[in-house]
Design an enzyme around this catalytic site. Structure first.
Site, PDB file in Angstrom:
ATOM      1  CE  LYS A 198      -4.229  -1.945   1.288  1.00 44.69           C
ATOM      2  NZ  LYS A 198      -5.305  -2.055   2.454  1.00 44.69           N
ATOM      3  CE  LYS A 218      -6.396  -8.353  -1.644  1.00 39.82           C
ATOM      4  NZ  LYS A 218      -5.904  -7.794  -0.546  1.00 39.82           N
ATOM      5  CE  LYS A 266     -13.820  -3.425   0.872  1.00 37.10           C
ATOM      6  NZ  LYS A 266     -13.370  -3.480   2.292  1.00 37.10           N
TER       7      LYS A 266
HETATM    8  P1  TYM Z   1     -10.924  -5.901   4.451  1.00 37.73           P
HETATM    9  O1  TYM Z   1     -11.937  -4.689   4.555  1.00 37.73           O
HETATM   10  O2  TYM Z   1      -9.829  -5.539   3.235  1.00 37.73           O
HETATM   11  O3  TYM Z   1     -11.754  -7.085   3.980  1.00 37.73           O
HETATM   12  C1  TYM Z   1     -12.688  -7.684   4.693  1.00 37.73           C
HETATM   13  C2  TYM Z   1     -12.641  -9.303   4.735  1.00 37.73           C
HETATM   14  O4  TYM Z   1     -12.804  -9.589   3.210  1.00 37.73           O
HETATM   15  C3  TYM Z   1     -11.707 -10.579   2.994  1.00 37.73           C
HETATM   16  N1  TYM Z   1     -11.219 -10.447   1.478  1.00 37.73           N
HETATM   17  C4  TYM Z   1     -11.238 -11.423   0.842  1.00 37.73           C
HETATM   18  N2  TYM Z   1     -11.299 -12.712   0.938  1.00 37.73           N
HETATM   19  C5  TYM Z   1     -11.095 -13.586  -0.228  1.00 37.73           C
HETATM   20  N3  TYM Z   1     -10.735 -13.002  -1.491  1.00 37.73           N
HETATM   21  C6  TYM Z   1     -10.463 -11.638  -1.819  1.00 37.73           C
HETATM   22  N4  TYM Z   1     -10.293 -11.274  -2.901  1.00 37.73           N
HETATM   23  C7  TYM Z   1     -10.758 -10.839  -0.379  1.00 37.73           C
HETATM   24  N5  TYM Z   1     -10.643  -9.311  -0.165  1.00 37.73           N
HETATM   25  C8  TYM Z   1     -11.031  -9.165   1.016  1.00 37.73           C
HETATM   26  C9  TYM Z   1     -10.460 -10.068   3.971  1.00 37.73           C
HETATM   27  O5  TYM Z   1      -9.544 -11.229   4.186  1.00 37.73           O
HETATM   28  C10 TYM Z   1     -11.542  -9.812   5.155  1.00 37.73           C
HETATM   29  O6  TYM Z   1     -11.539 -11.058   5.975  1.00 37.73           O
HETATM   30  N6  TYM Z   1      -7.624  -5.729   8.312  1.00 37.73           N
HETATM   31  C11 TYM Z   1      -9.111  -6.065   7.785  1.00 37.73           C
HETATM   32  C12 TYM Z   1     -10.129  -5.657   8.586  1.00 37.73           C
HETATM   33  C13 TYM Z   1      -9.929  -5.785   9.979  1.00 37.73           C
HETATM   34  C14 TYM Z   1      -9.975  -6.889  10.666  1.00 37.73           C
HETATM   35  C15 TYM Z   1     -10.074  -6.520  12.051  1.00 37.73           C
HETATM   36  C16 TYM Z   1     -10.538  -8.208  10.258  1.00 37.73           C
HETATM   37  C17 TYM Z   1      -9.621  -4.756  10.841  1.00 37.73           C
HETATM   38  N7  TYM Z   1      -9.674  -5.410  12.197  1.00 37.73           N
HETATM   39  C18 TYM Z   1     -10.104  -7.741  13.227  1.00 37.73           C
HETATM   40  C19 TYM Z   1     -10.566  -9.260  11.192  1.00 37.73           C
HETATM   41  C20 TYM Z   1     -10.447  -8.713  12.505  1.00 37.73           C
HETATM   42  C21 TYM Z   1      -9.308  -5.777   6.390  1.00 37.73           C
HETATM   43  O7  TYM Z   1      -8.466  -4.886   5.778  1.00 37.73           O
HETATM   44  O8  TYM Z   1     -10.212  -6.319   5.874  1.00 37.73           O
END
Ligand code: TYM
Length: 332
Positions: free
Chosen positions: A111, A194, A197
């Site tokens: 990032k 991947k 967003k």
């Molecule tokens: P975020 O908002 O990027 O994504 C949310 C969830 O979606 C999953 N995900 C995917 N799974 C499969 N294929 C993909 N292409 C894909 N893109 C996203 C992510 O693995 C995630 O489970 N850091 C985290 C948010 C967070 C969090 C936490 C998660 C903050 N605190 C505590 C668990 C526990 C994030 O950016 O997710």
């Protein structure tokens, strides 16, 4: 006592990767665990946000959780910024986190890109706030997509460092739950990237708010190769785009990739894509419809978040007092 914590960032719309990699698994797990599901709005601030857009995205992610099947009564569902203890614990935990551990985080490197000095401190300490989210509730399990694995390992390391420092097993070491066929959904334009967003191409992802025509268009335009579908999963290895579409089909249908290939081996992509469009629309349209119904009453969404926030606060504050006692900070 087993407790789940997980969350999603309210940055832009949720996509099929978020749904198949995480949200759908949460829905299945809510019957087996006590669950805390969070809209991680503080994490979203690591990239620039328009206030009105952010407000809407927080509500939209909340609506997506509920529309997908998360029960806001049974589970605690709230937005992170409602509970100040997340930020407080993040500070505390940052004092037990060597910089070397953060320097290894691949997501920060991706990032921040080449201009590391321009990246903000929040982006760098992002994984510490994530560890705080999880540890604040003493969660034992964290259902996420594969891309969060390294962050989860860091959360375990931080929990271990704290426990060792004070000679007690206060924090459980949280286990990642990376479940199902689609733990890493790839871009529809490039099978080695991947689904994300932040991809500038709308055609790279299916959003949870896309209507049937948009879903159909995106799947028809999805990159493939000229070969028909193979009859073994091994034969998909060198064909990332084909593998991705088969994986998406399998996850949506609740089948294995083997089973999907047993039905479609030898088929051309044009006909497979038609089936994939039908399946995607059948699975996603009811969720999108429900999301739109929920979003028509913003007051109700805000009320649900407030109530969830109050329940989260009760648990979080109790743990924070225990943590302060362990450290030697005076109670409020
Ligand atoms: P975020 O908002 O990027 O994504 C949310 C969830 O979606 C999953 N995900 C995917 N799974 C499969 N294929 C993909 N292409 C894909 N893109 C996203 C992510 O693995 C995630 O489970 N850091 C985290 C948010 C967070 C969090 C936490 C998660 C903050 N605190 C505590 C668990 C526990 C994030 O950016 O997710």
């Amino acid at each position: 006592m087993n407790r789940i914590f997980s969350g999603m960032q309210p940055t832009r719309q949720l996509h099929l990767g978020n749904y198949l990699g995480a949200l759908r698994n949460w829905v299945a797990l809510q019957d087996q665990y006590e669950c805390v599901f969070c809209v991680v709005d503080l994490h979203a601030l690591t990239i620039s946000q328009e206030p009105e857009v952010l407000r809407n995205n927080i509500r939209e992610v909340t609506a997506a959780y509920i529309a997908a099947g998360i029960d806001p009564e049974k589970n605690i569902l709230f937005n992170q910024s409602f509970v100040p203890a997340h930020s407080e614990l993040a500070w505390i935990l940052s004092c037990y986190t060597p910089l070397g551990w953060l320097n290894r985080m691949t997501q920060f490197k991706e990032k921040a890109g080449k201009q590391k000095d321009q990246a903000n401190l929040g982006l760098y300490s992002y994984p510490v706030l994530m560890a705080a989210d999880i540890l604040l509730y003493k969660a034992t399990h964290v259902p996420v997509g594969e891309d969060q694995k390294q962050h989860l390992e860091l959360a375990r390391d931080i929990a271990g460092a704290f426990n060792r420092h004070y000679g007690q097993d206060y924090f459980p070491l949280p286990e990642p739950q990376i479940l199902g066929e689609a733990t890493r959904v790839m871009s529809l334009r490039d099978g080695r990237k991947k689904m994300s967003k932040s991809d500038e191409s709308e055609y790279s992802r299916i959003n949870m708010t896309d209507d049937a025509d948009t879903i159909a268009q995106k799947i028809r335009k999805a990159k493939t190769d000229p070969e028909p579908l193979p009859d073994t999963v091994e034969a998909l290895e060198a064909r990332p785009e084909a593998d991705n579409l088969v994986t998406i089909y399998a996850a949506l249908a609740g089948e294995t990739r083997e089973k999907v290939l047993a039905s479609f081996a030898g088929a051309q992509f044009s006909s497979f894509k038609t089936s994939l469009v039908d399946l995607s629309v059948a699975k996603l349209a009811p969720i999108t419809r429900r999301m739109n119904e929920l979003l028509a009453d913003k007051g109700e969404i805000d009320r649900l978040l407030r109530r969830g926030g109050e329940r989260a606060t009760a648990l979080a504050e109790r743990h924070l007092v225990e943590i302060k006692d362990i450290i030697g900070l005076l109670r409020p």
